[in-house]
Scaffold this motif. Structure first.
Motif, PDB file in Angstrom:
ATOM      1  N   HIS A 153       0.319   7.865   5.747  1.00 21.29           N
ATOM      2  CA  HIS A 153      -0.692   9.089   4.991  1.00 21.29           C
ATOM      3  C   HIS A 153      -0.675   9.276   4.123  1.00 21.29           C
ATOM      4  O   HIS A 153      -0.055  10.374   3.683  1.00 21.29           O
ATOM      5  CB  HIS A 153      -1.309   9.239   6.018  1.00 21.29           C
TER       6      HIS A 153
ATOM      7  N   LEU B  94      -6.755   6.585   5.240  1.00 25.71           N
ATOM      8  CA  LEU B  94      -6.130   4.660   5.233  1.00 25.71           C
ATOM      9  C   LEU B  94      -4.848   5.302   6.116  1.00 25.71           C
ATOM     10  O   LEU B  94      -4.129   5.970   5.434  1.00 25.71           O
ATOM     11  CB  LEU B  94      -6.145   3.842   3.901  1.00 25.71           C
TER      12      LEU B  94
ATOM     13  N   PHE C 103      -1.272   3.215   6.390  1.00 25.27           N
ATOM     14  CA  PHE C 103      -0.427   2.878   6.052  1.00 25.27           C
ATOM     15  C   PHE C 103       0.829   1.861   6.757  1.00 25.27           C
ATOM     16  O   PHE C 103       1.584   3.134   7.091  1.00 25.27           O
ATOM     17  CB  PHE C 103       0.049   2.669   4.455  1.00 25.27           C
TER      18      PHE C 103
ATOM     19  N   TYR D  15       3.989  -0.406   7.124  1.00 22.16           N
ATOM     20  CA  TYR D  15       4.774  -0.845   7.044  1.00 22.16           C
ATOM     21  C   TYR D  15       6.063  -1.126   8.014  1.00 22.16           C
ATOM     22  O   TYR D  15       6.385  -0.723   8.652  1.00 22.16           O
ATOM     23  CB  TYR D  15       6.044  -0.078   5.879  1.00 22.16           C
TER      24      TYR D  15
ATOM     25  N   GLN E 174       0.651  -3.123   6.233  1.00 23.39           N
ATOM     26  CA  GLN E 174      -1.216  -3.049   6.633  1.00 23.39           C
ATOM     27  C   GLN E 174      -1.418  -1.701   6.623  1.00 23.39           C
ATOM     28  O   GLN E 174      -0.390  -1.243   6.604  1.00 23.39           O
ATOM     29  CB  GLN E 174      -0.817  -4.138   7.939  1.00 23.39           C
ATOM     30  N   HIS E 175      -3.057  -1.410   6.291  1.00 26.10           N
ATOM     31  CA  HIS E 175      -3.023  -0.305   6.868  1.00 26.10           C
ATOM     32  C   HIS E 175      -4.750  -1.218   7.072  1.00 26.10           C
ATOM     33  O   HIS E 175      -4.879  -1.742   7.281  1.00 26.10           O
ATOM     34  CB  HIS E 175      -4.179  -0.026   5.420  1.00 26.10           C
TER      35      HIS E 175
END
Length: 146
Positions: A46, A54, A56, A58, A104-105
């Protein structure tokens, strides 16, 4: 304010899953430290300077298969096309490690501990499949276009 939401989300996630509280660890989950689910390494990031709304995520899917790097890379690109809708996860090859990564977020305000757990479990399931056949088997590829 969003940093507090991020810390609270991670604390709630750790309580839900029984993981160690992140603020106690020196390189904690909240600082992007690795967390493991089903032997899949995840980083949760973040950064208010990038986008305060958002989170994120991974997931390290693993190394490309020796001798089949091209075919596996094409399978990842096909998966990107299959998933493409503007908000879906994407696959990439990490510039640092050369390993396949799913990124992805999600909107921090829309996430809770349960939905974060489900997201990570889903990504871990895909990583486990990748490690078996690199999405090269049409029978088991979760991202088949045809």
């Amino acid at each position: 304010m969003s940093k507090i939401k991020y810390f609270d989300l991670i604390d709630e996630f750790c309580l839900l899953t029984g993981m160690v509280q992140p603020r106690i660890q020196p390189r904690s989950i909240t600082d992007g430290g690795a967390l493991y689910i089903d032997e899949v390494a995840f980083s949760l990031l973040h950064n208010e300077q990038i986008d305060e709304a958002l989170l994120f995520v991974y997931a390290d899917f693993g190394a490309l298969p020796p001798g089949r790097e091209l075919q596996a890379s094409i399978a990842l690109l096909e998966a990107n096309l299959y998933l493409y809708n503007g908000t879906a996860p994407v696959f990439a090859i990490s510039a640092e490690t050369g390993r396949a990564v799913m990124a992805q977020h999600g909107a921090l305000a829309a996430l809770d501990a349960q939905s974060l757990s489900e997201l990570l479990l889903n990504m871990a399931e895909k990583a486990t499949q990748w490690r078996k056949d690199y999405f090269l088997d049409p029978q088991t590829n979760p991202f088949q276009l045809s």
